[in-house]
Design an enzyme around this catalytic site. Sequence first.
Site, PDB file in Angstrom:
ATOM      1  N   SER A  18      13.593  19.435  26.168  1.00 33.57           N
ATOM      2  CA  SER A  18      14.973  19.338  25.701  1.00 33.57           C
ATOM      3  C   SER A  18      15.377  17.885  25.464  1.00 33.57           C
ATOM      4  O   SER A  18      14.847  16.968  26.099  1.00 33.57           O
ATOM      5  CB  SER A  18      15.925  19.921  26.755  1.00 33.57           C
ATOM      6  OG  SER A  18      15.878  21.313  26.793  1.00 33.57           O
ATOM      7  N   PRO A  19      16.358  17.667  24.595  1.00 38.35           N
ATOM      8  CA  PRO A  19      16.905  16.317  24.434  1.00 38.35           C
ATOM      9  C   PRO A  19      17.559  15.860  25.739  1.00 38.35           C
ATOM     10  O   PRO A  19      18.316  16.615  26.358  1.00 38.35           O
ATOM     11  CB  PRO A  19      17.954  16.483  23.336  1.00 38.35           C
ATOM     12  CG  PRO A  19      17.637  17.783  22.677  1.00 38.35           C
ATOM     13  CD  PRO A  19      17.014  18.642  23.719  1.00 38.35           C
TER      14      PRO A  19
ATOM     15  N   ALA B  28      20.091  12.978  22.209  1.00 36.09           N
ATOM     16  CA  ALA B  28      21.184  13.015  21.238  1.00 36.09           C
ATOM     17  C   ALA B  28      21.237  11.670  20.526  1.00 36.09           C
ATOM     18  O   ALA B  28      21.446  10.629  21.148  1.00 36.09           O
ATOM     19  CB  ALA B  28      22.504  13.296  21.949  1.00 36.09           C
TER      20      ALA B  28
ATOM     21  N   GLN C 286      17.436  15.232  17.833  1.00 34.71           N
ATOM     22  CA  GLN C 286      18.738  15.881  17.889  1.00 34.71           C
ATOM     23  C   GLN C 286      19.763  14.973  17.231  1.00 34.71           C
ATOM     24  O   GLN C 286      20.062  13.878  17.738  1.00 34.71           O
ATOM     25  CB  GLN C 286      19.143  16.175  19.336  1.00 34.71           C
ATOM     26  CG  GLN C 286      20.427  16.983  19.444  1.00 34.71           C
ATOM     27  CD  GLN C 286      20.843  17.236  20.882  1.00 34.71           C
ATOM     28  OE1 GLN C 286      21.213  16.307  21.592  1.00 34.71           O
ATOM     29  NE2 GLN C 286      20.768  18.486  21.307  1.00 34.71           N
TER      30      GLN C 286
ATOM     31  N   TYR D 100      30.636  17.996  22.588  1.00 30.61           N
ATOM     32  CA  TYR D 100      30.625  16.933  21.599  1.00 30.61           C
ATOM     33  C   TYR D 100      31.249  17.423  20.295  1.00 30.61           C
ATOM     34  O   TYR D 100      31.748  18.547  20.215  1.00 30.61           O
ATOM     35  CB  TYR D 100      29.208  16.382  21.450  1.00 30.61           C
ATOM     36  CG  TYR D 100      28.697  15.807  22.761  1.00 30.61           C
ATOM     37  CD1 TYR D 100      29.407  14.799  23.415  1.00 30.61           C
ATOM     38  CD2 TYR D 100      27.554  16.303  23.369  1.00 30.61           C
ATOM     39  CE1 TYR D 100      28.979  14.287  24.629  1.00 30.61           C
ATOM     40  CE2 TYR D 100      27.117  15.799  24.591  1.00 30.61           C
ATOM     41  CZ  TYR D 100      27.830  14.793  25.225  1.00 30.61           C
ATOM     42  OH  TYR D 100      27.417  14.303  26.430  1.00 30.61           O
TER      43      TYR D 100
ATOM     44  N   ARG E 190      15.064  18.619  33.114  1.00 29.49           N
ATOM     45  CA  ARG E 190      14.823  17.912  34.375  1.00 29.49           C
ATOM     46  C   ARG E 190      13.457  18.214  34.975  1.00 29.49           C
ATOM     47  O   ARG E 190      12.883  17.365  35.660  1.00 29.49           O
ATOM     48  CB  ARG E 190      15.941  18.249  35.362  1.00 29.49           C
ATOM     49  CG  ARG E 190      17.282  17.690  34.908  1.00 29.49           C
ATOM     50  CD  ARG E 190      18.420  18.055  35.820  1.00 29.49           C
ATOM     51  NE  ARG E 190      19.687  17.658  35.227  1.00 29.49           N
ATOM     52  CZ  ARG E 190      20.873  17.868  35.772  1.00 29.49           C
ATOM     53  NH1 ARG E 190      20.965  18.504  36.938  1.00 29.49           N
ATOM     54  NH2 ARG E 190      21.977  17.459  35.168  1.00 29.49           N
TER      55      ARG E 190
END
Length: 358
Positions: free
Chosen positions: A22-23, A57, A99, A181, A323
């Site tokens: 994941s980003p 991001a 991303q 966001y 994580r």
Amino acid sequence: MSLLFSPLTIRGTTLQNRLWVSPMCMYSAQDGVVNDWHHVHLAQFASGGAGLVISEATAVVPEGRISPEDAGIWSDEQVEAWRAVTASIAARGSVAGIQLAHAGRKASTFSPFSGGSGSVPAASGGWVAEAPSPVAYDGLSAPVEMAVSRIREVVEAFRTGARRALDAGFEVLEIHAAHGYLLHEFLSPLSNERADEYGGSLENRARFLLEVVRAVRAEAGENVPLFVRFSATDSALGGLVVDDVALVAEWAAEAGADLFDVSTSGLVAHQQIDVFPGYQVPFAARVREHTGALTASVGIITSGAQAEEILASGQADVILAGREWLRDPHFGLRAASELGEDPAALWPPQYIRAHRAS
């Protein structure tokens, strides 16, 4: 072969497996330019067995950064810096994704380890955040409402950001419409109080996102995979619920998106979340059920067996973890061993002697 370690082809790109990174924001760039930290940080996951490594991001305009230390993709200098990172990921048998993001009203904040908190003042390198409406996130300065002309400028910035990303060597593009966001702010009635064509009904609140999806798809062409990350619920009364987001995802698929990366929350400070292993999986399952599109699940997924069960039960097509990759950059190799995969198919030859079966 396990489902987790079966390949997946999306448009013109084949991913070697379905356990992806994941980003994750590193807050370590300068003027949006990534450096050796990002290079080592992201390339290690490719060595560790990730089928896709999605960068943090990455802001499409300077004022779209969460913090002054965020990565960017609005300049040629940033493109050149990213090229070394994407080349290293590809050399290790993985695929590099990016991303594309704008932080909206959560922009211009102090990074977690900067020593500050709240909004960064102009005297310290901050700027005025922009948002659908002048409604502040708790603890941050009030943003300015975006004019329609500015919305159109940001759509164009996502388009040019996509072009720069492809020029930098990224093979997968993801649009960030989650975690409070900018694009998420437009989607949610808790942050969007507009009375024009970008506010009011769900169709109007989704208009900005769909314009971005269409612009990025047009720029990327037909062979590049395009993802959208959603928060499937605001976890707060009066906010988005999963059926709203599933409907928006359906529209996004029609506009050219290929896969939905389903997370939750992040819009408001008063959100209420019950956190446990796999807690976000049912949201991905609902979006997948409604749209029939490829869907990625997240949310405290920490073992090969857990990830395999999610895929085998039809709740998602892909697993994204964050994580757990930070705790173990070789999470992919470990998960493959747990599922009995042939080490020669995934492990770098330099690491084979460390495999338990060796």
